[in-house]
Design a protein around this motif. Structure first.
Motif, short mmCIF file in Angstrom:
data_model
loop_
_atom_site.label_atom_id
_atom_site.label_comp_id
_atom_site.label_asym_id
_atom_site.label_seq_id
_atom_site.Cartn_x
_atom_site.Cartn_y
_atom_site.Cartn_z
N ILE A 171 0.86 -1.22 -0.03
CA ILE A 171 0.00 0.14 0.02
C ILE A 171 0.81 1.29 0.09
O ILE A 171 1.92 1.31 0.79
CB ILE A 171 -1.00 0.05 1.25
N ASN A 172 0.59 2.31 -0.88
CA ASN A 172 1.22 3.48 -0.93
C ASN A 172 0.20 4.46 -0.60
O ASN A 172 -0.56 4.83 -1.70
CB ASN A 172 1.87 3.52 -2.02
N SER A 173 0.03 4.85 0.51
CA SER A 173 -1.00 6.01 0.87
C SER A 173 -0.88 7.28 0.16
O SER A 173 -1.93 8.04 -0.35
CB SER A 173 -1.68 6.14 2.33
N ASP A 174 0.37 7.61 0.02
CA ASP A 174 0.57 8.98 -0.62
C ASP A 174 0.38 8.95 -2.10
O ASP A 174 -0.38 9.86 -2.64
CB ASP A 174 2.21 9.23 -0.49
N THR A 175 0.55 7.87 -2.80
CA THR A 175 0.35 7.90 -4.38
C THR A 175 -1.01 7.35 -4.59
O THR A 175 -1.27 7.26 -5.87
CB THR A 175 1.41 7.05 -5.25
N LYS A 176 -1.51 6.90 -3.55
CA LYS A 176 -2.83 6.26 -3.60
C LYS A 176 -2.84 4.93 -4.61
O LYS A 176 -3.78 4.76 -5.58
CB LYS A 176 -4.21 7.15 -4.06
N ILE A 177 -1.77 4.15 -4.57
CA ILE A 177 -1.81 3.11 -5.31
C ILE A 177 -1.54 1.58 -4.45
O ILE A 177 -0.67 1.91 -3.62
CB ILE A 177 -0.43 3.01 -6.29
N ARG A 200 -16.78 -1.97 5.14
CA ARG A 200 -16.17 -2.91 5.77
C ARG A 200 -14.58 -3.31 5.23
O ARG A 200 -13.92 -4.15 5.90
CB ARG A 200 -16.85 -4.38 5.57
N VAL A 201 -14.25 -2.60 4.29
CA VAL A 201 -12.86 -2.88 3.70
C VAL A 201 -11.89 -2.29 4.64
O VAL A 201 -12.15 -0.93 5.07
CB VAL A 201 -12.62 -2.54 2.17
N VAL A 202 -10.85 -2.80 4.98
CA VAL A 202 -9.76 -2.11 5.65
C VAL A 202 -8.63 -2.22 4.82
O VAL A 202 -8.10 -3.41 4.26
CB VAL A 202 -9.39 -2.85 6.97
N LEU A 203 -8.25 -0.86 4.39
CA LEU A 203 -6.90 -1.23 3.32
C LEU A 203 -5.53 -1.58 4.11
O LEU A 203 -4.89 -0.34 4.46
CB LEU A 203 -6.74 0.16 2.45
N GLU A 204 -5.33 -2.79 4.32
CA GLU A 204 -4.05 -3.01 4.94
C GLU A 204 -3.55 -4.45 4.28
O GLU A 204 -4.19 -5.22 3.55
CB GLU A 204 -4.34 -3.42 6.35
N LEU A 205 -2.32 -4.76 4.54
CA LEU A 205 -1.76 -6.04 3.78
C LEU A 205 -2.51 -7.21 4.25
O LEU A 205 -2.97 -7.17 5.34
CB LEU A 205 -0.38 -6.17 4.44
N GLY A 206 -2.63 -8.16 3.18
CA GLY A 206 -3.40 -9.39 3.69
C GLY A 206 -4.87 -9.22 3.34
O GLY A 206 -5.63 -10.39 3.28
N GLU A 225 -14.47 1.34 -7.42
CA GLU A 225 -15.29 0.86 -6.31
C GLU A 225 -14.33 -0.24 -5.46
O GLU A 225 -13.87 -1.21 -6.34
CB GLU A 225 -16.68 0.34 -6.35
N ILE A 226 -14.11 -0.24 -4.26
CA ILE A 226 -13.37 -1.50 -3.78
C ILE A 226 -14.27 -2.08 -2.69
O ILE A 226 -14.80 -1.51 -1.69
CB ILE A 226 -12.04 -0.86 -3.01
#
Lengths: 240, 187
Positions: A171-177, A200-206, A225-226
């Protein structure tokens, strides 16, 4: 009539007939009961996974994911698991009927009992998340599982149509990629700057996710949409 | 000292003795051979020689499976069950056989069926046992057997359920259907 008694004893002695040992009967009884229990549990697992897949399937409520009614039926209902559950219930019935006292129960009673137990155990297993864990294990270890038993991957592995699924690996939250490894093991860059991330989505590894958007190139996908991998449209609306 | 089972001994006590000494099997055979001989004849309509062959096979099978007998249940039902199975096997092996309705078994016992089925009023009260015997011979084996067990052997529903290995509810409907068939044949 005396002949019967005499002849029977003579035959027993002449042919050296012995009573079958008790342990053999006990073993046979235990095997029948064991098979009954195993099939009842397998039926419950089948029902639990059917519930899980049904509850995690977007197609059921989002018809835009499919082309026609036939495809909707095939992709939304876990037919293979339902058939497997029915098969296990039948085998459990057959086993129960062959227990020592199985004959005392009517076919209807035995089936009702098997079905009720499978449903109750299935709901409990699903409630505890066991169905999801088992489904993942099957998906990882059984060849063709994702093309026969759990068809969600067939729906969500169509990047050319705007559907992609996988596990977040970077996850790169700066570039939003995001980087995800899709269900076939390919790595994708996901541009999610303008994407709606469902509650319900948590943007984290795994984290396992489903993405709606469009493929920009061979390994870059722009998300609109995610969604979480587990859950369907209704659950996501409630949580968004 | 020679052991000899008395009349007071239960079937199960004799079973335990047999497991120690096969010669004691004769006491159990003596207790059941006549009952089972008549039962086989009533349901199969076979001659004396065939009946004895079947009976001998029943006692051999019972001996082999003696350890499977559960004293929670009636020994009588258990051995009748084995007899029923042997009768079914005999029927399967002899599908095209002719029934021996001429045999001279205790025909008077068949009167019981006519009276219990309550068909005396239907012009057969004067029938002799031979006629009842003949009507029974025309019934399917499963209907004949359930009538014999209920009205001649005087078994209750639970015992019949254990012998035929069907639920007690099914015994009730089998008896009703058998009675209907019997009445139709009488008419």
């Amino acid at each position: 009539m005396e002949e019967v008694s005499k002849n029977t004893l003579q035959q027993i002695k002449k042919e050296n007939i012995k009573p079958i040992p008790k342990w053999q009967f006990l073993l046979k009884d235990s095997l029948v009961w064991g098979l009954f229990a195993i099939n009842l549990i397998l039926g419950s697992i089948g029902f639990a996974i059917s519930l899980y897949i049904l509850g995690s399937n977007d197609v059921l409520l989002d018809t835009s994911l499919v082309k026609n009614a036939w495809e909707w039926i095939i992709l939304s209902i876990p037919i293979a698991w339902i058939l497997l559950t029915i098969l296990f219930v039948f085998i459990a019935y057959y086993n129960f009927k062959h227990t020592k006292e199985g004959y005392r129960f009517t076919v209807v009673k035995i089936f009702l009992m098997n079905i009720v137990v499978s449903i109750v155990l299935g709901v409990v297993m699903n409630g505890f998340g066991l169905s999801q864990k088992l489904n993942t294990i099957f998906s990882d270890h059984i060849p063709f599982y994702n093309h026969t038993m759990d068809l969600r991957s067939d729906i969500w592995m169509r990047p050319e149509s705007g559907y992609l699924a996988g596990t977040i690996v970077d996850i790169n939250s700066d570039t939003k990629i995001l980087k995800i490894e899709d269900l076939k093991g390919k790595i994708w860059d996901i541009l999610y700057q303008d994407a709606t991330v469902k509650g319900r989505v948590v943007l984290e590894l795994g984290e396992e996710i489903k993405i709606v958007g469009n493929a920009v190139s061979d390994n870059v996908f722009e998300a609109s949409e995610i969604r979480p991998w587990v859950g369907n449209g209704r659950q996501m609306q409630e949580n968004s | 000292m020679k052991r000899s089972p008395t009349k007071e001994k239960t079937d199960y006590e004799i079973v335990l003795q047999i497991l120690e000494n096969v010669d004691d099997y004769k006491y159990l055979i003596e207790r059941y051979e006549k009952k089972l001989f008549i039962y086989i004849q009533r349901i199969l309509y076979v001659n004396k020689e065939d009946t004895e062959d079947i009976l001998q096979e029943v006692f051999i099978k019972a001996y082999r499976n003696l350890n499977s007998y559960d004293p929670k249940y009636n020994f009588s039902s258990w051995i009748y069950r084995i007899t029923h199975n042997e009768a079914i096997s005999f029927l399967r092996a002899n599908k095209k056989r002719q029934l021996d309705i001429s045999n001279d078994m205790e025909n008077n016992i068949f009167d019981t069926i006519a009276s219990d089925i309550d068909i005396e009023k239907e012009a057969i009260k004067d029938w002799d046992s031979k006629k009842v015997h003949e009507v029974l011979a025309k019934l399917d084996e499963k209907y004949r057997e359930v009538l014999v067990l209920k009205y001649i052997e005087e078994k209750d529903y639970n015992e019949i359920s254990d012998i035929l290995q069907v639920p007690s509810g099914t015994v009730g409907s089998l008896i009703n259907r058998a009675k209907d068939k019997f009445k139709k044949l009488v008419k």
